[in-house]
Write a protein that holds these residues in place. Structure first.
Motif, PDB file in Angstrom:
ATOM      1  N   ALA A 110       0.819  -1.219   0.000  1.00 46.12           N
ATOM      2  CA  ALA A 110       0.000   0.000   0.000  1.00 46.12           C
ATOM      3  C   ALA A 110       0.849   1.263   0.000  1.00 46.12           C
ATOM      4  O   ALA A 110       0.311   2.362  -0.165  1.00 46.12           O
ATOM      5  N   GLY A 111       2.156   1.121   0.200  1.00 41.48           N
ATOM      6  CA  GLY A 111       3.038   2.276   0.119  1.00 41.48           C
ATOM      7  C   GLY A 111       3.776   2.620   1.399  1.00 41.48           C
ATOM      8  O   GLY A 111       4.540   3.594   1.426  1.00 41.48           O
ATOM      9  N   LEU A 112       3.573   1.857   2.470  1.00 39.22           N
ATOM     10  CA  LEU A 112       4.277   2.138   3.716  1.00 39.22           C
ATOM     11  C   LEU A 112       5.769   1.903   3.527  1.00 39.22           C
ATOM     12  O   LEU A 112       6.186   0.887   2.962  1.00 39.22           O
ATOM     13  N   GLY A 113       6.569   2.860   4.025  1.00 34.36           N
ATOM     14  CA  GLY A 113       8.011   2.770   3.832  1.00 34.36           C
ATOM     15  C   GLY A 113       8.786   2.685   5.130  1.00 34.36           C
ATOM     16  O   GLY A 113       8.243   2.865   6.224  1.00 34.36           O
ATOM     17  N   GLU A 114      10.077   2.442   5.011  1.00 31.40           N
ATOM     18  CA  GLU A 114      10.910   2.195   6.184  1.00 31.40           C
ATOM     19  C   GLU A 114      11.130   3.436   7.042  1.00 31.40           C
ATOM     20  O   GLU A 114      11.543   3.334   8.208  1.00 31.40           O
ATOM     21  N   ASN A 115      10.875   4.627   6.508  1.00 32.91           N
ATOM     22  CA  ASN A 115      11.067   5.855   7.280  1.00 32.91           C
ATOM     23  C   ASN A 115       9.773   6.387   7.894  1.00 32.91           C
ATOM     24  O   ASN A 115       9.776   7.439   8.533  1.00 32.91           O
ATOM     25  N   ASP A 116       8.680   5.669   7.700  1.00 34.63           N
ATOM     26  CA  ASP A 116       7.383   6.163   8.175  1.00 34.63           C
ATOM     27  C   ASP A 116       7.185   5.904   9.669  1.00 34.63           C
ATOM     28  O   ASP A 116       7.750   4.964  10.241  1.00 34.63           O
ATOM     29  N   HIS A 117       6.370   6.751  10.269  1.00 37.34           N
ATOM     30  CA  HIS A 117       5.891   6.576  11.638  1.00 37.34           C
ATOM     31  C   HIS A 117       4.382   6.401  11.567  1.00 37.34           C
ATOM     32  O   HIS A 117       3.689   7.226  10.962  1.00 37.34           O
ATOM     33  N   ALA A 124       5.283  -1.984  12.384  1.00 32.61           N
ATOM     34  CA  ALA A 124       6.608  -1.770  12.966  1.00 32.61           C
ATOM     35  C   ALA A 124       7.669  -2.608  12.262  1.00 32.61           C
ATOM     36  O   ALA A 124       8.860  -2.279  12.320  1.00 32.61           O
ATOM     37  N   GLN A 125       7.247  -3.700  11.604  1.00 35.36           N
ATOM     38  CA  GLN A 125       8.205  -4.514  10.856  1.00 35.36           C
ATOM     39  C   GLN A 125       8.595  -3.858   9.537  1.00 35.36           C
ATOM     40  O   GLN A 125       9.638  -4.194   8.958  1.00 35.36           O
ATOM     41  N   VAL A 126       7.751  -2.937   9.077  1.00 33.62           N
ATOM     42  CA  VAL A 126       7.997  -2.270   7.798  1.00 33.62           C
ATOM     43  C   VAL A 126       8.533  -0.864   8.012  1.00 33.62           C
ATOM     44  O   VAL A 126       9.520  -0.451   7.398  1.00 33.62           O
ATOM     45  N   ALA A 127       7.874  -0.119   8.898  1.00 39.67           N
ATOM     46  CA  ALA A 127       8.186   1.284   9.116  1.00 39.67           C
ATOM     47  C   ALA A 127       9.198   1.455  10.249  1.00 39.67           C
ATOM     48  O   ALA A 127       9.601   0.493  10.908  1.00 39.67           O
ATOM     49  N   GLN A 128       9.581   2.703  10.496  1.00 41.99           N
ATOM     50  CA  GLN A 128      10.538   2.990  11.562  1.00 41.99           C
ATOM     51  C   GLN A 128       9.906   2.842  12.938  1.00 41.99           C
ATOM     52  O   GLN A 128      10.561   2.414  13.894  1.00 41.99           O
ATOM     53  N   ALA A 129       8.608   3.206  13.047  1.00 35.24           N
ATOM     54  CA  ALA A 129       7.924   3.128  14.341  1.00 35.24           C
ATOM     55  C   ALA A 129       6.430   3.025  14.101  1.00 35.24           C
ATOM     56  O   ALA A 129       5.915   3.470  13.070  1.00 35.24           O
ATOM     57  N   ALA A 130       5.737   2.433  15.082  1.00 33.51           N
ATOM     58  CA  ALA A 130       4.277   2.295  14.963  1.00 33.51           C
ATOM     59  C   ALA A 130       3.665   2.211  16.355  1.00 33.51           C
ATOM     60  O   ALA A 130       4.284   1.693  17.284  1.00 33.51           O
ATOM     61  N   ALA A 131       2.434   2.712  16.476  1.00 32.32           N
ATOM     62  CA  ALA A 131       1.712   2.681  17.752  1.00 32.32           C
ATOM     63  C   ALA A 131       0.241   2.419  17.477  1.00 32.32           C
ATOM     64  O   ALA A 131      -0.311   2.867  16.474  1.00 32.32           O
ATOM     65  N   SER A 132      -0.392   1.669  18.393  1.00 30.72           N
ATOM     66  CA  SER A 132      -1.835   1.456  18.350  1.00 30.72           C
ATOM     67  C   SER A 132      -2.448   2.247  19.496  1.00 30.72           C
ATOM     68  O   SER A 132      -2.193   1.954  20.669  1.00 30.72           O
ATOM     69  N   VAL A 133      -3.241   3.265  19.165  1.00 27.85           N
ATOM     70  CA  VAL A 133      -3.787   4.162  20.193  1.00 27.85           C
ATOM     71  C   VAL A 133      -5.274   3.960  20.420  1.00 27.85           C
ATOM     72  O   VAL A 133      -5.862   4.606  21.287  1.00 27.85           O
ATOM     73  N   GLY A 134      -5.911   3.071  19.647  1.00 25.83           N
ATOM     74  CA  GLY A 134      -7.341   2.849  19.818  1.00 25.83           C
ATOM     75  C   GLY A 134      -8.164   3.984  19.234  1.00 25.83           C
ATOM     76  O   GLY A 134      -7.644   4.974  18.720  1.00 25.83           O
ATOM     77  N   ALA A 135      -9.489   3.811  19.344  1.00 23.11           N
ATOM     78  CA  ALA A 135     -10.408   4.824  18.792  1.00 23.11           C
ATOM     79  C   ALA A 135     -10.670   5.892  19.846  1.00 23.11           C
ATOM     80  O   ALA A 135     -11.773   6.051  20.353  1.00 23.11           O
ATOM     81  N   ARG A 136      -9.637   6.630  20.184  1.00 13.30           N
ATOM     82  CA  ARG A 136      -9.738   7.643  21.227  1.00 13.30           C
ATOM     83  C   ARG A 136     -10.379   8.923  20.709  1.00 13.30           C
ATOM     84  O   ARG A 136     -10.636   9.053  19.518  1.00 13.30           O
ATOM     85  N   GLY A 137     -10.630   9.879  21.613  1.00 14.62           N
ATOM     86  CA  GLY A 137     -11.184  11.167  21.208  1.00 14.62           C
ATOM     87  C   GLY A 137     -10.308  11.847  20.183  1.00 14.62           C
ATOM     88  O   GLY A 137      -9.082  11.651  20.146  1.00 14.62           O
ATOM     89  N   ARG A 138     -10.899  12.680  19.353  1.00 10.96           N
ATOM     90  CA  ARG A 138     -10.172  13.245  18.210  1.00 10.96           C
ATOM     91  C   ARG A 138      -9.036  14.165  18.627  1.00 10.96           C
ATOM     92  O   ARG A 138      -7.990  14.203  17.989  1.00 10.96           O
ATOM     93  N   MET A 139      -9.230  14.937  19.696  1.00 11.21           N
ATOM     94  CA  MET A 139      -8.146  15.818  20.119  1.00 11.21           C
ATOM     95  C   MET A 139      -6.981  15.005  20.664  1.00 11.21           C
ATOM     96  O   MET A 139      -5.813  15.325  20.429  1.00 11.21           O
ATOM     97  N   ARG A 140      -7.291  13.918  21.384  1.00  7.63           N
ATOM     98  CA  ARG A 140      -6.227  13.052  21.879  1.00  7.63           C
ATOM     99  C   ARG A 140      -5.526  12.331  20.730  1.00  7.63           C
ATOM    100  O   ARG A 140      -4.323  12.064  20.789  1.00  7.63           O
TER     101      ARG A 140
END
Length: 359
Positions: A51-58, A79-95
């Motif tokens: 889909a286009g994810l690269g090794e320098n992406d966060h 995280a295996q493809v990009a530099q970093a990744a996080a799962s934050v859930g469906a939190r409030g939009r400002m968060r």
């Protein structure tokens, strides 16, 4: 012999092993043993890379994570493809906005309505410029998008927008497409197919005109590898397609609302325990950026119409059933005639509960 499975007939989790994905309603337990988990990560990582994810992406993954580990699995694969990744859930939009800034995200993975709602709130509530986030990629997953969603997101964020197809049972992305692509491109052959709504048999391409259901064939899975999984997602074929188009409808006993599958029979079963309900209608709409659901209740006697305790019982029954927010509307008119419950989908997504009547 191949077994055909729907959400309603999915095997019980009593003998399941390894990491378990448990649906928010608790009615579906999908196992990922250690080898399956590794295979799932490989499939997801390859799909994200395609889909286009690269090794320098966060990457920030903003998906529901209430027992379903798909958001965490996608983040782990990213995280295996990009530099970093996080799962934050469906939190409030400002968060979510804060998380994107702190992670210095270049990629957002979320639902189509989640992305559109985030965009709307950036403009209307927070008075922030979407371009300041400097997103390069937006990957949409888990819902049927409204028209022009991808084009608007691409324009407002100046980002590449791709749609991922995630197995709705295991949550594993296995295909992707650009908005201009007529069909999904699976990460490997044999993962996706189409089937008639009324027959347990896969269709051969090129396809004829009409309705068909997307089915998943997870040959990579240790216990589900010989099964064909009916997704409940339907496509409307124009004739001549060689691949699997994006779903435009749903069919069967589950309705897709805000990225979650709601069991209509379980709603019906919960309401049969409440005295006085003669009819109910589940109405689903998407008037703004997000789906909304309202359960319209018809009682069989006047004394219940304005009884707050009876309405509260219905609210609590739904709360015990699903984390979805469903408004309860009491109809002022009563009816002594008992009628089966109905589903009214103003979005035009859900075609009906009986597959055999839709073909």
């Amino acid at each position: 012999m191949t077994s055909w499975i729907t959400r309603a007939t999915f095997p019980a989790g009593r003998k399941a092993a390894g990491l378990l994905n448990v649906s928010a309603e608790g009615d579906l337990v999908a196992p990922l043993a250690a080898a399956d988990h590794a295979a799932a990560l490989d499939l997801a990582a390859r799909t994200l890379r395609a889909a286009g994810l690269g090794e320098n992406d966060h990457v920030v993954v903003a998906l529901n994570n209430d027992g379903e580990a798909s958001g965490s699995l996608i983040a782990e694969a990213a995280a295996q493809v990009a530099q970093a990744a996080a799962s934050v859930g469906a939190r409030g939009r400002m968060r979510l906005h804060t998380a994107l800034e702190k992670v210095r995200a270049t990629t957002l993975i979320t639902t189509p309505t989640g992305a559109m709602d985030f965009l709307a709130r950036l403009h209307l509530e927070f008075l922030l410029d979407p371009l300041d986030l400097e997103l390069k990629h937006i990957f949409l997953v888990g819902e049927i998008p409204s028209a022009n969603t991808s084009a608007q997101l691409a324009s407002e964020f100046e980002a590449s927008v791709r749609e991922l197809y995630a197995d709705p049972f295991l949550g594993v992305p296995i295909a992707q497409r650009a908005p201009s692509d007529p069909v999904f491109t699976p990460v490997q052959d044999g993962l996706l197919a189409l089937a008639p709504l009324d027959k347990d048999a896969t269709l051969d391409a090129p396809y004829s005109e009409g309705l068909a259901e997307i089915v998943v064939t997870p040959a990579w899975h240790s216990t589900l590898g010989d099964a064909t999984l009916r997704t409940g997602q339907a496509v409307r074929l124009n004739g001549g397609e060689e691949g699997v188009p994006a779903p435009a409808h749903t069919a069967g006993e589950h309705v897709l609302i805000r990225g979650r599958w709601l069991s209509v029979p379980r709603v019906a079963a919960a309401l049969t325990k409440i005295d006085g309900v003669s009819h109910w209608d589940l109405r689903v709409a998407r008037e703004g950026t997000l789906d909304s659901a309202a359960l319209h209740i018809t009682f069989n006697r006047d004394t219940l119409v304005k009884n707050p305790m009876w309405k509260s019982r219905i609210v609590q029954a739904l709360y015990a059933l699903t984390p979805l927010s469903i408004e309860v509307v009491i109809e002022p008119e009563v009816s002594e005639e008992r009628r089966p419950g109905t589903v009214t989908d103003v979005r035009g997504h859900h075609l009906g509960r009986e597959r055999s009547q839709l073909s």
